[in-house]
Design an enzyme around this catalytic site. Structure first.
Site, mmCIF file in Angstrom:
data_model
loop_
_atom_site.group_PDB
_atom_site.id
_atom_site.type_symbol
_atom_site.label_atom_id
_atom_site.label_comp_id
_atom_site.label_asym_id
_atom_site.label_seq_id
_atom_site.Cartn_x
_atom_site.Cartn_y
_atom_site.Cartn_z
ATOM 1 C CG ASP A 1 -49.324 -76.024 -7.452
ATOM 2 O OD1 ASP A 1 -49.507 -75.101 -6.794
ATOM 3 O OD2 ASP A 1 -50.139 -76.768 -8.068
ATOM 4 N NE ARG B 1 -46.932 -72.599 -10.037
ATOM 5 C CZ ARG B 1 -48.163 -72.480 -9.386
ATOM 6 N NH1 ARG B 1 -48.844 -73.215 -8.917
ATOM 7 N NH2 ARG B 1 -48.563 -71.208 -9.539
ATOM 8 C CG ASP C 1 -53.390 -77.979 -7.155
ATOM 9 O OD1 ASP C 1 -53.441 -76.852 -6.450
ATOM 10 O OD2 ASP C 1 -53.247 -77.453 -8.421
ATOM 11 N NE ARG D 1 -46.829 -72.195 -5.175
ATOM 12 C CZ ARG D 1 -48.104 -72.462 -5.179
ATOM 13 N NH1 ARG D 1 -48.520 -73.636 -5.022
ATOM 14 N NH2 ARG D 1 -48.818 -71.379 -5.905
HETATM 15 O O1 GSY Z 1 -52.055 -75.746 -10.965
HETATM 16 C C1 GSY Z 1 -50.834 -76.198 -11.119
HETATM 17 C C2 GSY Z 1 -49.834 -75.434 -11.544
HETATM 18 N N1 GSY Z 1 -49.792 -74.904 -12.824
HETATM 19 C C3 GSY Z 1 -49.466 -75.966 -13.916
HETATM 20 C C4 GSY Z 1 -48.785 -77.158 -13.883
HETATM 21 O O2 GSY Z 1 -48.642 -77.846 -12.864
HETATM 22 N N2 GSY Z 1 -48.701 -77.648 -15.221
HETATM 23 C C5 GSY Z 1 -48.715 -77.023 -16.310
HETATM 24 N N3 GSY Z 1 -48.610 -77.499 -17.435
HETATM 25 N N4 GSY Z 1 -49.291 -75.594 -16.193
HETATM 26 C C6 GSY Z 1 -49.590 -75.042 -14.971
HETATM 27 N N5 GSY Z 1 -49.829 -74.011 -14.897
HETATM 28 C C7 GSY Z 1 -50.150 -73.686 -13.333
HETATM 29 S S1 GSY Z 1 -50.726 -72.477 -12.634
#
Ligand code: GSY
Length: 170
Positions: free
Chosen positions: A95, A92, A97, A83
């Protein structure tokens, strides 16, 4: 032991493989047991919308690590899996979280738990309530399953869950 929920997402390259590699890395961490993995969902991008669809999952861990130790480990796994952070909220490889750490509220410079945007995100709540429908937001006591019902748009079941070990064998 502490019960923790993580959200994992990927929208570059072999998205499923990145999720599997991240779960495998978590399984290899001393003091972490991956106890549940949700189904895989394909989800419309949220935030920066001019990017490819994501695959998202939520995993449940039992861990002896502190929140900050776990954050460090998640950042290491993201870095190992390639990443880079070129566009804030952009594409990415993977990710990770931290969503919830028991029912605790944690506020440090680099980490806020519960994750501050989780209650607005279908790609987080739908896999989360799939693996534990009893969870509530620790600050507000709102039921995540009730919130999830209003956030189904743009979240599509992509591969049903068949257990932690089976997830690794896809
Ligand atoms: O915050 C996680 C990264 N992220 C995502 C994700 O994991 N999925 C979707 N659908 N939209 C996202 N926007 C982000 S930033």
């Amino acid at each position: 032991m502490n019960r923790v929920y993580l959200s994992l997402g990927s929208n570059i390259g072999d998205r499923l493989l990145f999720l599997q590699q991240a779960v495998r890395s978590l399984q290899g961490v001393k003091g972490v047991k991956v106890s549940q993995v949700s189904s895989v969902y394909e989800t419309d991008p949220v935030g920066y919308v001019d990017q490819d669809a994501f695959l998202n999952i939520v995993v449940e861990l039992e861990t002896s690590m502190t929140p900050l130790e776990l954050l460090k480990k998640c950042n290491e796994i993201e870095a190992e899996l390639g990443r880079t952070r070129e566009i804030h909220w952009g594409p990415r490889t993977v990710d990770l979280d931290i969503l919830l750490y028991n029912e605790e509220v944690v506020e440090t410079e680099n980490l806020i738990i519960p994750h501050p945007r989780m209650s607005e995100r279908g790609f987080v709540l739908i896999p989360l309530v799939e693996i534990n429908s009893d969870l509530r937001e620790p600050r507000t006591n709102r039921s995540f399953i009730e919130l999830a019902h209003t956030l189904k748009e743009g979240v599509h079941l992509w591969r049903p869950s068949n257990g932690v070990d089976a997830f690794m064998r896809f």
